[in-house]
Scaffold this motif. Structure first.
Motif, PDB file in Angstrom:
ATOM      1  N   LEU A   1     -11.713   6.282 -10.313  1.00 14.23           N
ATOM      2  CA  LEU A   1     -12.183   6.499  -8.939  1.00 14.23           C
ATOM      3  C   LEU A   1     -13.681   7.054  -9.272  1.00 14.23           C
ATOM      4  CD1 LEU A   1      -9.373   8.198  -6.993  1.00 14.23           C
ATOM      5  CD2 LEU A   1     -10.267   6.005  -6.384  1.00 14.23           C
TER       6      LEU A   1
ATOM      7  N   GLU B   1      -8.788   7.069  -0.594  1.00 18.86           N
ATOM      8  CA  GLU B   1      -8.841   6.544  -1.737  1.00 18.86           C
ATOM      9  C   GLU B   1      -8.380   5.010  -2.077  1.00 18.86           C
ATOM     10  OE1 GLU B   1      -8.900  10.938  -3.865  1.00 18.86           O
ATOM     11  OE2 GLU B   1      -7.055   9.823  -4.004  1.00 18.86           O
ATOM     12  N   LEU B   2      -7.181   4.895  -1.257  1.00 20.80           N
ATOM     13  CA  LEU B   2      -6.389   3.610  -1.520  1.00 20.80           C
ATOM     14  C   LEU B   2      -7.175   2.463  -0.663  1.00 20.80           C
ATOM     15  CD1 LEU B   2      -4.135   2.053  -2.485  1.00 20.80           C
ATOM     16  CD2 LEU B   2      -2.784   3.121  -0.490  1.00 20.80           C
TER      17      LEU B   2
ATOM     18  N   ALA C   1      -2.065   8.792  -4.371  1.00 20.49           N
ATOM     19  CA  ALA C   1      -3.526   8.542  -3.937  1.00 20.49           C
ATOM     20  C   ALA C   1      -3.765   9.027  -2.523  1.00 20.49           C
ATOM     21  CB  ALA C   1      -3.983   7.256  -4.294  1.00 20.49           C
TER      22      ALA C   1
ATOM     23  N   ALA D   1     -10.668   1.315  -2.299  1.00 19.75           N
ATOM     24  CA  ALA D   1     -10.463   0.835  -3.722  1.00 19.75           C
ATOM     25  C   ALA D   1     -11.044  -0.586  -3.644  1.00 19.75           C
ATOM     26  CB  ALA D   1      -8.834   0.768  -4.135  1.00 19.75           C
ATOM     27  N   ARG D   2     -11.560  -0.543  -4.989  1.00 22.12           N
ATOM     28  CA  ARG D   2     -12.245  -2.069  -5.465  1.00 22.12           C
ATOM     29  C   ARG D   2     -11.705  -2.355  -6.610  1.00 22.12           C
ATOM     30  NH1 ARG D   2     -13.030  -1.452  -0.691  1.00 22.12           N
ATOM     31  NH2 ARG D   2     -14.997  -1.380   0.407  1.00 22.12           N
TER      32      ARG D   2
ATOM     33  N   TRP E   1      -6.829   3.465 -13.439  1.00 19.35           N
ATOM     34  CA  TRP E   1      -7.544   3.252 -12.166  1.00 19.35           C
ATOM     35  C   TRP E   1      -8.499   4.377 -11.905  1.00 19.35           C
ATOM     36  CZ3 TRP E   1      -5.338   4.863  -6.724  1.00 19.35           C
ATOM     37  CH2 TRP E   1      -6.459   4.393  -5.785  1.00 19.35           C
TER      38      TRP E   1
ATOM     39  N   ARG F   1     -16.502   8.739  -4.054  1.00 17.10           N
ATOM     40  CA  ARG F   1     -15.504   8.504  -3.097  1.00 17.10           C
ATOM     41  C   ARG F   1     -14.116   9.347  -3.369  1.00 17.10           C
ATOM     42  NH1 ARG F   1     -11.988   4.917  -2.900  1.00 17.10           N
ATOM     43  NH2 ARG F   1     -12.313   4.017  -4.908  1.00 17.10           N
TER      44      ARG F   1
ATOM     45  N   CYS G   1       0.747  -1.173  -0.018  1.00 14.57           N
ATOM     46  CA  CYS G   1       0.023  -0.210  -0.125  1.00 14.57           C
ATOM     47  C   CYS G   1       0.878   1.172  -0.077  1.00 14.57           C
ATOM     48  CB  CYS G   1      -0.856   0.119   1.128  1.00 14.57           C
ATOM     49  SG  CYS G   1      -2.428  -1.151   1.108  1.00 14.57           S
TER      50      CYS G   1
ATOM     51  N   GLU H   1     -12.629  -1.085 -10.024  1.00 13.68           N
ATOM     52  CA  GLU H   1     -12.152   0.317 -10.459  1.00 13.68           C
ATOM     53  C   GLU H   1     -10.962   0.153 -11.340  1.00 13.68           C
ATOM     54  OE1 GLU H   1     -13.563   2.143  -6.161  1.00 13.68           O
ATOM     55  OE2 GLU H   1     -11.579   2.139  -6.818  1.00 13.68           O
ATOM     56  N   PHE H   2     -10.198  -1.096 -11.503  1.00 13.75           N
ATOM     57  CA  PHE H   2      -9.089  -1.041 -12.111  1.00 13.75           C
ATOM     58  C   PHE H   2      -9.235  -1.688 -13.584  1.00 13.75           C
ATOM     59  CE2 PHE H   2      -8.075  -0.813  -7.782  1.00 13.75           C
ATOM     60  CZ  PHE H   2      -6.874   0.142  -7.799  1.00 13.75           C
TER      61      PHE H   2
END
Length: 277
Positions: A269, A251-252, A247, A255-256, A267, A273, A238, A259-260
């Motif tokens: 967002l 936001e980190l 980020a 993250a899901r 990535w 969020r 991380c 989203e990528f």
């Protein structure tokens, strides 16, 4: 009706002869001349203790301690009892005052053991509490007699810890001061606690501490040390990801995977969020 006791005279005390068994001569109000079968004579004071049990004190040998002096001792003890002070406990306190047993450090260590024995602390917390006192408190006020420690002394200790930036230690130490002096009061060492007003006297202010930025030429070394660090792998990843993307932590953390886009290396967002802080 209670039996009337005729006070002793010096003549009776002098003339008391040894018998086959030890025996008592009573002067009244708890004062006793104890005559041993070997002929020695000892003054004793018998009374009902503040805890409800019988108390028996040895005052001294007769005639080294005269009848008049023994009565003076009795008068002192009767006065203490009238003020709910147990003479035996008071003597122990006075003896403690003349030794290291009455120092703040000794009383604090006794409190620490008693509190640990309640089971409210685990071993790690108990060890940390004692270590903090050994590091920050005992060097400053540990040798002071417990009844000479003033509020200003406690304030000074806390201010020195706060100067180091250890605000949690300040809070815990302040709480433990209250416990230590409450313990001392229950033991009869004090009548009041100098720690009572500390909550209002000291306001904990958390100061923002800005760490210096890391020079660019040190980033390769930083990443190398980070990857070789034995810490949590997820935390390390991380941190590295944040350094590459800039980020925000929120936001980190939220993250899901959806989203990528790994094919496009993007990535995205969601607007809902981006504002999370």
């Amino acid at each position: 009706m209670a039996r009337q006791i005729k006070p002793l005279s010096s003549t009776q005390c002098d003339g008391a002869k040894p018998k086959e068994k030890d025996y008592n001569l009573y002067d009244g109000q708890g004062l006793i001349l104890f005559v041993r079968k070997n002929g020695s004579k000892v003054w004793r004071f018998k009374y009902k203790r503040t805890n409800g049990k019988d108390g028996l004190m040895t005052l001294g040998n007769y005639p080294a301690l005269t009848l008049k002096e023994a009565r003076e001792r009795r008068a002192i003890y009767l006065n203490q009892l009238a003020n709910n002070i147990d003479p035996i406990d008071q003597i122990k306190i006075e003896e403690a005052k003349n030794s290291d047993d009455f120092s703040f450090e000794k009383i604090a260590r006794d409190w620490h053991k008693a509190y640990k024995d309640t089971g409210k602390w685990n071993d790690d917390t108990a060890n940390k509490a004692l270590s903090n006192f050994e590091t920050y408190v005992f060097p400053l006020i540990g040798k002071l007699p417990i009844d000479s420690v003033k509020t200003k002394d406690l304030y000074y200790v806390l201010s020195k810890i706060e100067e180091k930036g250890f605000l949690e230690v300040v809070i815990k130490t302040r709480q433990r001061f209250s416990g230590i002096f409450a313990y001392a009061i229950t033991k009869g060492y004090l009548d009041s606690s100098p720690a009572v007003v500390l909550n209002n006297a000291i306001k904990i202010t958390r100061k923002t501490k800005h760490y210096p930025k890391l020079p660019l030429n040190q980033l390769p070394e930083f990443f190398s040390r980070l990857r070789n660090d034995g810490g949590n792998p997820i935390s390390k990843l991380c941190l590295e990801f944040a350094l590459h993307t800039f980020a925000r932590s929120s936001e980190l953390r939220f993250a899901r995977w959806k989203e990528f886009n790994f094919d496009k290396k993007i990535w995205t967002l969601p607007p809902s969020r981006v504002s999370v802080r």
